[in-house]
Scaffold this motif. Sequence first.
Motif, PDB file in Angstrom:
ATOM      1  N   GLU A  68       0.839  -1.204   0.000  1.00 22.88           N
ATOM      2  CA  GLU A  68       0.000   0.000   0.000  1.00 22.88           C
ATOM      3  C   GLU A  68       0.878   1.259   0.000  1.00 22.88           C
ATOM      4  O   GLU A  68       0.535   2.258  -0.625  1.00 22.88           O
ATOM      5  CB  GLU A  68      -0.947   0.002   1.211  1.00 22.88           C
ATOM      6  N   GLU A  71       1.744   2.583  -3.338  1.00 18.31           N
ATOM      7  CA  GLU A  71       0.688   3.345  -3.971  1.00 18.31           C
ATOM      8  C   GLU A  71       0.498   4.712  -3.312  1.00 18.31           C
ATOM      9  O   GLU A  71       0.328   5.712  -3.984  1.00 18.31           O
ATOM     10  CB  GLU A  71      -0.609   2.520  -3.917  1.00 18.31           C
ATOM     11  N   GLN A  75       0.961   8.280  -5.465  1.00 16.33           N
ATOM     12  CA  GLN A  75      -0.138   9.224  -5.688  1.00 16.33           C
ATOM     13  C   GLN A  75      -0.005  10.521  -4.886  1.00 16.33           C
ATOM     14  O   GLN A  75      -0.625  11.520  -5.224  1.00 16.33           O
ATOM     15  CB  GLN A  75      -1.490   8.550  -5.401  1.00 16.33           C
ATOM     16  N   SER A  76       0.837  10.499  -3.847  1.00 16.76           N
ATOM     17  CA  SER A  76       0.842  11.643  -2.925  1.00 16.76           C
ATOM     18  C   SER A  76       1.943  12.668  -3.170  1.00 16.76           C
ATOM     19  O   SER A  76       2.007  13.669  -2.478  1.00 16.76           O
ATOM     20  CB  SER A  76       0.943  11.156  -1.481  1.00 16.76           C
ATOM     21  N   GLU A 212      -2.799  16.292  -2.755  1.00 20.11           N
ATOM     22  CA  GLU A 212      -3.575  15.276  -3.478  1.00 20.11           C
ATOM     23  C   GLU A 212      -4.536  14.642  -2.471  1.00 20.11           C
ATOM     24  O   GLU A 212      -4.104  14.198  -1.404  1.00 20.11           O
ATOM     25  CB  GLU A 212      -2.594  14.251  -4.074  1.00 20.11           C
ATOM     26  N   ASN A 213      -5.830  14.607  -2.783  1.00 17.75           N
ATOM     27  CA  ASN A 213      -6.753  14.029  -1.793  1.00 17.75           C
ATOM     28  C   ASN A 213      -7.882  13.210  -2.425  1.00 17.75           C
ATOM     29  O   ASN A 213      -9.013  13.217  -1.952  1.00 17.75           O
ATOM     30  CB  ASN A 213      -7.298  15.104  -0.845  1.00 17.75           C
ATOM     31  N   LYS A 214      -7.550  12.508  -3.497  1.00 15.68           N
ATOM     32  CA  LYS A 214      -8.588  11.764  -4.218  1.00 15.68           C
ATOM     33  C   LYS A 214      -8.844  10.365  -3.663  1.00 15.68           C
ATOM     34  O   LYS A 214      -9.754   9.686  -4.080  1.00 15.68           O
ATOM     35  CB  LYS A 214      -8.189  11.635  -5.684  1.00 15.68           C
ATOM     36  N   HIS A 215      -7.977   9.901  -2.758  1.00 10.03           N
ATOM     37  CA  HIS A 215      -8.051   8.507  -2.325  1.00 10.03           C
ATOM     38  C   HIS A 215      -8.263   8.421  -0.813  1.00 10.03           C
ATOM     39  O   HIS A 215      -7.874   9.318  -0.089  1.00 10.03           O
ATOM     40  CB  HIS A 215      -6.754   7.773  -2.684  1.00 10.03           C
ATOM     41  N   TYR A 216      -8.841   7.313  -0.369  1.00  9.86           N
ATOM     42  CA  TYR A 216      -9.010   7.185   1.084  1.00  9.86           C
ATOM     43  C   TYR A 216      -7.652   7.166   1.759  1.00  9.86           C
ATOM     44  O   TYR A 216      -7.502   7.574   2.905  1.00  9.86           O
ATOM     45  CB  TYR A 216      -9.820   5.919   1.430  1.00  9.86           C
ATOM     46  N   ASN A 217      -6.637   6.688   1.009  1.00 14.90           N
ATOM     47  CA  ASN A 217      -5.299   6.628   1.603  1.00 14.90           C
ATOM     48  C   ASN A 217      -4.362   7.690   1.028  1.00 14.90           C
ATOM     49  O   ASN A 217      -3.166   7.473   0.933  1.00 14.90           O
ATOM     50  CB  ASN A 217      -4.709   5.218   1.463  1.00 14.90           C
ATOM     51  N   SER A 218      -4.915   8.831   0.644  1.00 20.09           N
ATOM     52  CA  SER A 218      -4.049   9.951   0.249  1.00 20.09           C
ATOM     53  C   SER A 218      -3.257  10.374   1.483  1.00 20.09           C
ATOM     54  O   SER A 218      -3.822  10.467   2.581  1.00 20.09           O
ATOM     55  CB  SER A 218      -4.896  11.129  -0.225  1.00 20.09           C
TER      56      SER A 218
END
Length: 352
Positions: A68, A71, A75-76, A212-218
């Motif tokens: 995780e 990822e 993304q961050s 970046e805040n598009k994901h639950y795990n951003s």
Amino acid sequence: MISFYPGPSKVENKLSEYFAEAHSQGILSMNHRSPGCMQLVEETSSLIKKKLNVPEEYSIFYVSAATECWEILAQSYDGISYHFYNGSFGEKWFNATRKIKPQAIGYQFDLSKELKLGELDLSMEEGLICITQNETSNGTRVSNKRIAKVRKKYPDHLIAIDATSSLGGAFLQIENADIWYASVQKCFGLPAGMALMICSPKAIEAAMNYAENKHYNSLTSIIQNMEKNQTTHTPNVANIYLLNRVMNERKNISKVANKLEKRAAEFYEFIGTKDMVNPLVDKKNIRSNTVFSVKGKPESIERLKSKALEKGLTLGNGYGEWKGHTFRVANFPQITNKEMKKLLSFLDENLT
Ligand SMILES: *Cc1c(COP(=O)(O)O)cnc(C)c1O
């Protein structure tokens, strides 16, 4: 049965006791936004900092897996990421990143050589430098000194380190990098299903700037939740509790690492006296102290592994391109000296 598998690995001996405690104290059904859980998280983070010599200004985050983290990081952060690897896990990290950021750059270095950045000049670029400190697939490591050199050469980049099979077992100078992560089923002696991420103020600032805040795990959401000692999702509270108990019992990492280094030196010296097998890695200072990789003829390795099973010892299979002609041994803190001696005497009897 004693498992020498380098992950999932043998768990701490007292685990069932700790788990029973967690059950009887109601920890297993505790709400993750409750004061009790926030206190547990806070206490666990300060224990980790103390026992692993993590600088006070760094932050600890609880996520689900090292995978995780690949990822989360891809993304961050803005900019390119540069991946230096000599084995399967470093390569997997690179490939996972490429799916999210096709512009990621990979640089494979030789198993017989120390990590070098000389060939690549990153000074005109911003971004993340990604290093697998302990390559579990082939039993190599990158020394603190090497990481310090990278830091010195590229003071403005962020340095991210996969320390999944060394954090908690090897002495690591956390201040030399910005992001460290590890899952708990290796050197922490816990069941799988959780990973730790340790971030410097610089790493946190860069993530917050990119926002970046598009994901639950951003990472931004992870950071904002942890300001209240909370997580974005319902975390593995059982494992946080177990981690707390394990870290409470463990000595400071300098002592733990010392013990493991001694065992590693003995192990490699012993393997050196056997004709049937050799350490996979020739160069002594890049051999890992927490994961050993031993090579031999595929049929000898196969026979050795099945004989070991008959004696109640599980050796780790080889991994990736080394699958057939190596076996691996976890030299993790939860494995006792007595268990390691048992392995050595088995090998002594069966490697002639
Ligand atoms: C085990 C391991 C991983 C993967 O861990 P998961 O918990 O399965 O995500 C990643 N990197 C290294 C170096 C590992 O040893």
